[in-house]
Design an enzyme around this catalytic site. Structure first.
Site, PDB file in Angstrom:
ATOM      1  N   ARG A 101     -42.599 -59.804  44.697  1.00  0.00           N
ATOM      2  CA  ARG A 101     -44.017 -60.102  44.858  1.00  0.00           C
ATOM      3  C   ARG A 101     -44.712 -59.878  43.522  1.00  0.00           C
ATOM      4  O   ARG A 101     -44.426 -58.883  42.828  1.00  0.00           O
ATOM      5  CB  ARG A 101     -44.666 -59.184  45.918  1.00  0.00           C
ATOM      6  CG  ARG A 101     -44.386 -59.599  47.347  1.00  0.00           C
ATOM      7  CD  ARG A 101     -45.057 -60.948  47.673  1.00  0.00           C
ATOM      8  NE  ARG A 101     -44.774 -61.403  49.022  1.00  0.00           N
ATOM      9  CZ  ARG A 101     -43.774 -62.212  49.360  1.00  0.00           C
ATOM     10  NH1 ARG A 101     -42.943 -62.656  48.432  1.00  0.00           N
ATOM     11  NH2 ARG A 101     -43.623 -62.599  50.607  1.00  0.00           N
ATOM     12  N   GLU A 106     -51.673 -66.439  43.962  1.00  0.00           N
ATOM     13  CA  GLU A 106     -50.881 -67.683  44.010  1.00  0.00           C
ATOM     14  C   GLU A 106     -51.725 -68.829  44.544  1.00  0.00           C
ATOM     15  O   GLU A 106     -52.345 -68.666  45.601  1.00  0.00           O
ATOM     16  CB  GLU A 106     -49.648 -67.467  44.885  1.00  0.00           C
ATOM     17  CG  GLU A 106     -48.693 -66.465  44.241  1.00  0.00           C
ATOM     18  CD  GLU A 106     -47.354 -66.334  44.967  1.00  0.00           C
ATOM     19  OE1 GLU A 106     -47.165 -66.980  46.015  1.00  0.00           O
ATOM     20  OE2 GLU A 106     -46.510 -65.564  44.487  1.00  0.00           O
ATOM     21  N   HIS A 142     -43.097 -69.846  43.367  1.00  0.00           N
ATOM     22  CA  HIS A 142     -42.660 -69.144  44.592  1.00  0.00           C
ATOM     23  C   HIS A 142     -41.625 -69.986  45.363  1.00  0.00           C
ATOM     24  O   HIS A 142     -41.844 -70.377  46.509  1.00  0.00           O
ATOM     25  CB  HIS A 142     -43.875 -68.839  45.487  1.00  0.00           C
ATOM     26  CG  HIS A 142     -43.608 -67.705  46.441  1.00  0.00           C
ATOM     27  ND1 HIS A 142     -44.579 -66.829  46.845  1.00  0.00           N
ATOM     28  CD2 HIS A 142     -42.476 -67.293  47.082  1.00  0.00           C
ATOM     29  CE1 HIS A 142     -44.072 -65.948  47.686  1.00  0.00           C
ATOM     30  NE2 HIS A 142     -42.780 -66.204  47.847  1.00  0.00           N
TER      31      HIS A 142
HETATM   32  N1  LIG Z   1     -39.540 -65.202  46.117  1.00  0.00           N
HETATM   33  C1  LIG Z   1     -39.280 -65.457  47.370  1.00  0.00           C
HETATM   34  O1  LIG Z   1     -39.431 -66.569  47.838  1.00  0.00           O
HETATM   35  C2  LIG Z   1     -38.744 -64.354  48.232  1.00  0.00           C
HETATM   36  C3  LIG Z   1     -37.816 -64.630  49.235  1.00  0.00           C
HETATM   37  C4  LIG Z   1     -37.359 -63.584  50.035  1.00  0.00           C
HETATM   38  C5  LIG Z   1     -37.845 -62.303  49.832  1.00  0.00           C
HETATM   39  N2  LIG Z   1     -38.789 -62.088  48.889  1.00  0.00           N
HETATM   40  C6  LIG Z   1     -39.323 -60.769  48.641  1.00  0.00           C
HETATM   41  O2  LIG Z   1     -38.284 -59.943  48.165  1.00  0.00           O
HETATM   42  C7  LIG Z   1     -38.514 -58.607  48.539  1.00  0.00           C
HETATM   43  C8  LIG Z   1     -37.254 -58.033  49.153  1.00  0.00           C
HETATM   44  O3  LIG Z   1     -36.897 -58.726  50.321  1.00  0.00           O
HETATM   45  P1  LIG Z   1     -35.696 -58.183  51.218  1.00  0.00           P
HETATM   46  O4  LIG Z   1     -35.450 -59.196  52.254  1.00  0.00           O
HETATM   47  O5  LIG Z   1     -34.591 -57.734  50.364  1.00  0.00           O
HETATM   48  O6  LIG Z   1     -36.403 -56.917  51.878  1.00  0.00           O
HETATM   49  P2  LIG Z   1     -35.699 -55.584  52.349  1.00  0.00           P
HETATM   50  O7  LIG Z   1     -36.670 -54.897  53.194  1.00  0.00           O
HETATM   51  O8  LIG Z   1     -34.355 -55.875  52.890  1.00  0.00           O
HETATM   52  O9  LIG Z   1     -35.515 -54.757  51.003  1.00  0.00           O
HETATM   53  C9  LIG Z   1     -36.546 -54.117  50.332  1.00  0.00           C
HETATM   54  C10 LIG Z   1     -35.988 -52.827  49.780  1.00  0.00           C
HETATM   55  O10 LIG Z   1     -36.972 -52.260  48.942  1.00  0.00           O
HETATM   56  C11 LIG Z   1     -36.868 -50.874  49.084  1.00  0.00           C
HETATM   57  N3  LIG Z   1     -38.051 -50.191  48.603  1.00  0.00           N
HETATM   58  C12 LIG Z   1     -39.175 -49.885  49.291  1.00  0.00           C
HETATM   59  N4  LIG Z   1     -40.018 -49.208  48.481  1.00  0.00           N
HETATM   60  C13 LIG Z   1     -39.410 -49.084  47.282  1.00  0.00           C
HETATM   61  C14 LIG Z   1     -39.776 -48.481  46.070  1.00  0.00           C
HETATM   62  N5  LIG Z   1     -40.949 -47.862  45.914  1.00  0.00           N
HETATM   63  N6  LIG Z   1     -38.898 -48.546  45.047  1.00  0.00           N
HETATM   64  C15 LIG Z   1     -37.715 -49.167  45.198  1.00  0.00           C
HETATM   65  N7  LIG Z   1     -37.313 -49.740  46.337  1.00  0.00           N
HETATM   66  C16 LIG Z   1     -38.157 -49.712  47.359  1.00  0.00           C
HETATM   67  C17 LIG Z   1     -36.594 -50.673  50.553  1.00  0.00           C
HETATM   68  O11 LIG Z   1     -36.003 -49.410  50.798  1.00  0.00           O
HETATM   69  C18 LIG Z   1     -35.646 -51.801  50.850  1.00  0.00           C
HETATM   70  O12 LIG Z   1     -34.305 -51.384  50.744  1.00  0.00           O
HETATM   71  C19 LIG Z   1     -39.722 -58.650  49.468  1.00  0.00           C
HETATM   72  O13 LIG Z   1     -40.868 -58.366  48.726  1.00  0.00           O
HETATM   73  C20 LIG Z   1     -39.785 -60.081  49.909  1.00  0.00           C
HETATM   74  O14 LIG Z   1     -41.080 -60.437  50.265  1.00  0.00           O
HETATM   75  C21 LIG Z   1     -39.239 -63.080  48.081  1.00  0.00           C
HETATM   76  O1  LIG Z   2     -41.167 -63.165  51.599  1.00  0.00           O
HETATM   77  C1  LIG Z   2     -40.579 -64.222  51.695  1.00  0.00           C
HETATM   78  O2  LIG Z   2     -39.890 -64.540  52.667  1.00  0.00           O
HETATM   79  C2  LIG Z   2     -40.636 -65.167  50.559  1.00  0.00           C
HETATM   80  O3  LIG Z   2     -41.559 -64.764  49.628  1.00  0.00           O
HETATM   81  C3  LIG Z   2     -40.798 -66.577  50.967  1.00  0.00           C
HETATM   82  O4  LIG Z   2     -42.135 -66.920  51.131  1.00  0.00           O
HETATM   83  P1  LIG Z   2     -42.475 -68.405  51.616  1.00  0.00           P
HETATM   84  O5  LIG Z   2     -42.086 -68.478  53.044  1.00  0.00           O
HETATM   85  O6  LIG Z   2     -43.922 -68.565  51.417  1.00  0.00           O
HETATM   86  O7  LIG Z   2     -41.657 -69.317  50.778  1.00  0.00           O
END
Ligand SMILES: NC(=O)c1ccc[n+]([C@@H]2O[C@H](COP(=O)([O-])OP(=O)(O)OC[C@H]3O[C@@H](n4cnc5c(N)ncnc54)[C@H](O)[C@@H]3O)[C@@H](O)[C@H]2O)c1
Ligand SMILES: O=C(O)[C@H](O)COP(=O)(O)O
Length: 632
Positions: A320, A349, A368
């Site tokens: 994020r 965004e 994104h």
């Molecule tokens: N760019 C995209 O399109 C996209 C896609 C999927 C996920 N994401 C983002 O990626 C991130 C991770 O997703 P995920 O599915 O792995 O989630 P998840 O919940 O499986 O993993 C997140 C991890 O972060 C850890 N965490 C929490 N606070 C923390 C801190 N202060 N320091 C370090 N670690 C910490 C948690 O313990 C957890 O293990 C989320 O923010 C999600 O929104 C983005």
């Molecule tokens: O948190 C997520 O799952 C990702 O950031 C994906 O976001 P989006 O669904 O807007 O692509």
């Protein structure tokens, strides 16, 4: 023929229906109105309600707001609009951002689906009062105003993805609205995008591509850095972080990770060392961010932390935007502390057109796209559609974000105990004498299972629902039970009693005690001065087994009459006779006594509610000292 009628008439008609539905005790109709627009103008006219079938009218529960969103080009046209209504009992799901077809098809099999993208916050607030569920991705802010505007109808928000930082969870919980997400289907896509950014950043792929397209051939300018043997710090070792670590290992990198909540053995299993935050950022050549955006992680990469990093560090962010202080990153890039950054996410965004970060020559960006693969979007759409439909059907969601998540098999096992808990709560609170405020409730779960084997959150929530609903107009569910109890100043404490015996059943009994209150049925007060009811599950059915100090055994179905009388022959017949004369069916009868011909409590299960007159006659039986009718 369709008779045009001003909106206000229909409003009146709906209002009238609404108040009638409330009188009947209907709090939350799932009815919906499908609106088809034939033409439009700002002065809207509707088809005459008189033309709507009477049977359909009974399903109307919502007032159509005047400001239905109308495309701008249509607003300018003169002719009045006609809206044709079709009504059914299906729920309505608003899909506010693009969702894969498989998900939409799944939703359509169950509900009316309104796909309206790019709604303004005001339009969303207007539409939401007609919707039972809302599905969004990361581009829609589901703010407190959205929940407030829903007028209590919105029951589920589905986030088609992982991050729920765009949903006001506190507001959702306060409004009893379940939030579910799709936490697994885009994990691999996000990890792959992270690796794509890592490798293309290291080899200047984006800059070199742009340069060639501009007619240049700059082989010396775009010399990159190697990944093999370099240290990558994975910040947030959850689903995406773990997959990034696995893939980066395959590229020959040395992986360390920081995650205060990740289990060490999981990290060790894939050859990753968990280290402190400072060690991670100060030893890494590359840092990849994979934590959620929370108050604790907001701007976690800031001036202070950039100053601790190795000079020339490279940063990838597919988590994020808000976890980085973007101005501080620009400063760190300009100072050469950060050599390069690859960013898929931004604080705002889309970012402003003049964003220094986006235009920085050492930064590569994508809009994104982490979750945007065909496969991930199809998977996310199905995952969220199933979760939302399940939640609307009243099933507990495995991906609930603001309610206890209970695995399906545990839920199956707990179901009868959940019913028992709710009924005991309902019963206990009806035993409280008017005027005594319920402030302190003690719940006891007796079980032969180890404490870790029993998740009581679900039970507590449903007992709370049972305790609160009979004494208020608040809609209580699994989501807002704890919040509602707290708001009403009810302190609920729980204790576990470990029993010897077979742990085959999750629970032997549940006891609900309400302290510091008077009872309208004095025999419900235990030796320790609290209202006490106890119950067990027998053959899958909830039973009341104790009231105050009296053992009884009556199934918790229909309604219950509790009588305290002097134990003597003919009592069952006397009460049964009064009920029989009224055609009230007795489902169960049980007498608990403290001794032969001493005080006894009779619990009578009745399918129908006896008339006031019949209840009065029961009270007048000479041996009856007190009695109470309890609706379950
Ligand atoms: N760019 C995209 O399109 C996209 C896609 C999927 C996920 N994401 C983002 O990626 C991130 C991770 O997703 P995920 O599915 O792995 O989630 P998840 O919940 O499986 O993993 C997140 C991890 O972060 C850890 N965490 C929490 N606070 C923390 C801190 N202060 N320091 C370090 N670690 C910490 C948690 O313990 C957890 O293990 C989320 O923010 C999600 O929104 C983005
Ligand atoms: O948190 C997520 O799952 C990702 O950031 C994906 O976001 P989006 O669904 O807007 O692509």
């Amino acid at each position: 023929m369709m008779l045009p009628l001003p909106v206000c008439c229909l409003r009146r008609c709906f209002k009238k229906h609404n108040s009638k539905s409330k009188e009947r005790g209907g709090r939350d109709s799932k009815s919906s109105i499908t609106v088809t627009m034939a033409a439009s103008s700002s002065s809207m006219l509707l088809s005459a309600p008189s033309q709507l079938k009477k049977s359909n009218l009974s399903s109307l529960a919502w007032i159509l707001p005047l400001n239905i969103s109308v495309p701008r080009h249509q607003r300018r046209r003169a002719p009045p609009i006609f809206i044709v209504f079709s009504m059914d009992a299906k729920p309505t799901i608003l899909v506010a951002e693009k969702l894969g077809d498989a998900g939409i098809d799944l939703l359509k099999g169950f509900a009316n689906v309104d796909c309206s993208y790019n709604l303004s916050p005001e339009e969303l607030c207007t539409k939401i009062s007609l919707c039972d569920a809302l599905i969004v991705r990361s581009g829609t802010k589901v703010s407190r105003e959205v929940f407030e505007s829903s007028g209590g109808r919105l029951k589920v928000v589905g986030r088609a993805g992982v991050g729920i930082d765009n949903v006001d969870l506190a507001a959702a919980t306060e409004h009893g609205c379940l939030v579910v997400n799709a936490p697994t289907a885009n994990t691999v896509a996000a990890a792959e995008h992270g690796i794509a950014l890592l490798t293309s950043m290291a080899r200047n792929v984006a800059q070199a591509d742009a340069s060639m397209k501009a007619g240049k051939w700059q082989r010396n300018k775009y010399v990159g850095v190697s990944l093999v043997g370099k240290t990558l710090a994975v910040m947030g070792f959850g689903k995406v972080g773990t997959e990034v670590a696995r893939r980066a290992k395959g590229l020959g990198m040395h992986i360390i990770a920081h995650d205060p909540y990740a289990p060490t053995d999981r990290a060790h299993a894939i050859g990753v060392d968990l280290v402190s935050f400072d060690e991670a950022i100060s030893t890494a050549d590359f840092i990849s961010l994979h934590m959620p955006l929370t108050p604790a992680t907001s701007k976690i990469l800031n001036d202070e932390n950039f100053s601790k990093m190795k000079k020339g560090v490279r940063i990838v962010n597919v988590a994020r935007g808000g976890v980085i202080d973007e101005d501080a990153l620009v400063r760190a890039l300009n100072a050469g502390i950060v050599a390069q950054a690859a960013l898929d996410v931004f604080t705002v965004e889309p970012p402003p057109n003049d964003s220094k970060l986006v235009h920085h020559e050492n930064v590569i960006v994508t809009p994104h796209l982490g979750a945007s693969t065909m496969e991930a979007q199809e998977g996310v759409a199905i995952e969220i559609a199933e979760a939302v439909v399940g939640a609307l059907k009243g099933e507990l969601a495995a991906t609930a974000v603001n309610a206890p998540m209970v695995p399906a098999e545990v839920l199956e096992e707990l179901k009868p105990y959940v019913t028992l808990g709710e009924k005991l709560g309902r019963l206990a609170v009806q035993l409280v004498a008017g005027g005594s405020g319920v402030k302190s409730v003690k719940l006891t779960y007796a079980s032969a299972r180890a404490p870790d084997d029993l998740d009581t959150r679900l039970l507590r929530a449903m007992i709370t629902k049972g305790l609160i609903e009979p004494i208020s107009s608040v809609f209580v569910n699994l989501v807002n039970a704890d919040f509602t109890a707290k708001q009403r100043g009810i302190r609920i404490t729980e204790q576990r009693v470990i029993l010897n015996g077979s742990p085959e059943n999750p629970l032997e009994l549940i006891q609900v005690k309400i302290a510091n209150v008077e009872s309208r049925f004095a025999s419900a007060i235990s030796e320790s001065g609290e209202i006490r009811v106890e119950g067990k599950v027998k053959d899958g059915i909830a039973h009341l087994t104790k009231v105050g100090g009296f053992e009884v055994d009556v199934s918790l179905e229909g309604n219950i009459i509790l009588c305290r009388q002097v134990d003597q022959p003919g009592m069952i017949g006397a009460v049964g006779g009064i009920l029989g004369a009224e055609n009230v069916n007795v489902s169960f009868m049980s007498v608990g006594r403290i001794g032969v011909r001493k005080m006894a409590v009779m619990a009578i299960g009745v399918d129908e509610r006896p008339s006031t007159e019949a209840l009065k006659r029961i009270g007048e039986i000479p041996a009856v000292e007190e009695f109470v009718f309890l609706a379950l």
